[in-house]
Design a protein around this motif. Structure first.
Motif, PDB file in Angstrom:
ATOM      1  N   GLU A 267       0.824  -1.206   0.000  1.00 33.03           N
ATOM      2  CA  GLU A 267       0.000   0.000   0.000  1.00 33.03           C
ATOM      3  C   GLU A 267       0.859   1.256   0.000  1.00 33.03           C
ATOM      4  OE1 GLU A 267      -3.341   0.461  -0.322  1.00 33.03           O
ATOM      5  OE2 GLU A 267      -3.302  -1.673  -0.822  1.00 33.03           O
ATOM      6  N   GLU A 370      -4.444  -6.938  -6.494  1.00 30.34           N
ATOM      7  CA  GLU A 370      -5.789  -7.200  -5.978  1.00 30.34           C
ATOM      8  C   GLU A 370      -5.985  -8.683  -5.662  1.00 30.34           C
ATOM      9  OE1 GLU A 370     -10.474  -6.249  -7.107  1.00 30.34           O
ATOM     10  OE2 GLU A 370      -8.851  -5.662  -8.457  1.00 30.34           O
ATOM     11  N   THR A 373      -4.524  -8.979  -2.258  1.00 28.95           N
ATOM     12  CA  THR A 373      -5.344  -8.298  -1.253  1.00 28.95           C
ATOM     13  C   THR A 373      -6.580  -9.116  -0.910  1.00 28.95           C
ATOM     14  OG1 THR A 373      -4.576  -6.124  -2.010  1.00 28.95           O
ATOM     15  CG2 THR A 373      -6.624  -6.190  -0.739  1.00 28.95           C
ATOM     16  N   THR A 377      -7.241 -10.703   2.803  1.00 31.31           N
ATOM     17  CA  THR A 377      -8.441 -10.315   3.555  1.00 31.31           C
ATOM     18  C   THR A 377      -9.264 -11.542   3.926  1.00 31.31           C
ATOM     19  OG1 THR A 377      -8.527  -8.161   2.440  1.00 31.31           O
ATOM     20  CG2 THR A 377     -10.551  -8.948   3.472  1.00 31.31           C
ATOM     21  N   ASP A 395       0.854  -6.877   3.513  1.00 32.22           N
ATOM     22  CA  ASP A 395       1.141  -6.709   2.095  1.00 32.22           C
ATOM     23  C   ASP A 395       1.956  -7.883   1.564  1.00 32.22           C
ATOM     24  OD1 ASP A 395       0.200  -3.875   1.712  1.00 32.22           O
ATOM     25  OD2 ASP A 395       1.809  -3.439   3.133  1.00 32.22           O
TER      26      ASP A 395
END
Length: 451
Positions: A267, A370, A373, A377, A395
């Motif tokens: 990020e 993505e 990510t 998550t 990350d």
């Protein structure tokens, strides 16, 4: 058979052959030919050994999960490739493929390497009087080798976090260096939750009392093997600690190496440049015995693992210092791998020089980011629901479960057809390889293994 299966089969055959030969071979053979350090090199790579076990399970028809390898895979299990980079390489002129690069690297690539390391703050740091140099290397590993062989005295210790990429030890040992570690996370409440700043300061002070050169390696952001990224306050605390130590220990050379293997998937990809800029803007004097250097890799960010291209980027207020470093790094590279591959240097330099292709690369990189990510998550959410004490992870390619018996945990997961990698102090979870749909199975296997 897809490309990942084909690669895995080749690796499996190689591992089996090594095992067969190892079983037949007298391990004292060659003792009169190999030096003592060479004779310490035994065994197969842990990560690829577990990858081969995953492939065996797949070959037997089981619904196995691959959380082993450190390459980014699509959700269908194929190798994720930045198509913009792939197309650019295939369109490179023949001479750019066949010719040697200059020994230190193509000038356009060296300029790009500084920008990839420092981002938008590069120009402002230069305007503040910070000199910069870059040398092309054989991947990020080559950059680490250049640092290990030049910035520390033989026999010295190098400071690492106690959770780190395993090959660090090999790079250091090959240069007659040894690791000195401090805890990854603080044991008590701290304003810096993702760095044990007191443990770091203690090790730094201890080495300054014994050595006339001290080097620190920090893989941040997107730490391998945990996925941890320092906060801005954590970065500043570490930088201040190094600057203060250099100021107090004027006769001790300090080198802070930032391993950027995964930074363009974070990020805050250029958080360290922001922190350095903030420190300079706030009036921090840069000690002349402090060097900050970046180990840059294009393997992950540009999905060109096999082209072995990276760079070491060093910054210091004195141009004479960076000029001398440029000479030393160029000579070292010449004596080690001659020159880094030309075609990859040419390709990425041309690609990023164009607004259109640079933006296209960025868009594709964002798509790959993505994938990571979404998987991270999902894993965090599943582990929270199941009570799995996953380490903080932010990350990059990996997540981590700290455990005193990592092999037991990995074996228990393997019994459930989930293949992860046991390392010192815990289990590495290769989010880069795990399809999103299989994340709940990974979390369930970890829960069951812990019980």
């Amino acid at each position: 058979m897809n490309q990942t299966d084909d690669l895995a089969t080749k690796i499996e055959r190689q591992l089996k052959e090594e095992s067969r030969i190892g079983g037949l071979m007298d391990h004292d053979a060659g003792a009169g030919l190999l030096n003592p350090y060479a004779q310490t090199k035994v065994g197969s790579d842990t990560i690829f050994a577990w990858f081969a076990r995953y492939q065996n399970a797949k070959a037997e028809g089981r619904d196995a999960v691959n959380g082993t390898i450190g390459a980014l895979l699509e959700d269908d299990g194929t190798l994720a490739i930045n198509t913009v980079v792939d197309e650019a390489i295939r369109q490179a002129p023949p001479v750019e493929i066949a010719a040697y690069a200059p020994l230190t690297g193509l000038p356009a690539f060296l300029d790009l390497a500084k920008t990839l390391a420092l981002g938008e703050r590069r120009t402002e740091l230069e305007s503040m009087g910070i000199a910069m140099t870059a040398t092309a290397s054989a991947g990020g590993s080559g950059a680490l080798y250049l640092a290990a062989t030049n910035f520390a005295n033989r026999g010295d210790h190098v400071i690492l976090r106690d959770r780190h990429w395993g090959p660090y030890k090999g790079f250091l040992a090959g240069c007659d260096l040894k690791p000195r570690t401090y805890p990854l996370l603080p044991k008590e409440a701290s304003p810096y939750p993702f760095v044990d700043i007191q443990g770091f300061k203690s090790e730094l002070s201890n080495l300054c009392a014994k050595q006339d050169k001290v080097m620190i390696w920090i893989n941040d952001p997107a730490h391998n093997p945990t996925g941890l990224t320092l906060t801005p306050d954590g970065r500043m605390a570490m930088l201040e600690a190094v600057m203060e130590s250099a100021s107090v220990n004027e006769k001790v050379g300090h080198t802070l190496l930032l391993d950027l293997a995964y930074h363009l998937y974070a990020e805050e990809p250029h958080g360290w440049a922001e922190t350095i800029h903030d420190a300079m803007s706030n009036g921090w004097p840069w000690p002349e015995n402090l060097l900050i250097t970046f180990a840059l890799s294009l393997s992950k960010s540009h999905t060109m693992y096999g082209l072995r291209t990276g760079a070491i980027v060093s910054i210091h207020p004195d141009q004479a210092v960076t000029d001398r470093i440029a000479t030393v790094m160029g000579v070292t590279g010449r004596q080690t791998w001659s020159a880094a591959p030309r075609v990859s240097q040419f390709t990425v330099s041309e690609m990023h020089a164009s607004h259109e292709t640079g933006a296209a690369w960025s868009n594709e990189r964002d798509r790959l980011k993505e994938l990571l990510t979404d998987r991270r998550t999902a894993l965090i959410d599943c582990c929270e629901q199941l009570g799995v004490p996953l380490n903080p992870t932010h990350d990059g390619f990996f997540a981590w479960l700290d455990h005193e018996q990592p092999h037991d945990i990995a074996e228990a997961c393997a019994q459930q057809d989930v293949y992860l990698v046991p390392l010192t102090g815990g289990v590495r979870i290769g989010l880069c390889a795990i399809p999103l749909a299989q994340i709940p199975k990974v979390a369930s296997a970890l829960r069951d293994a812990l019980q």
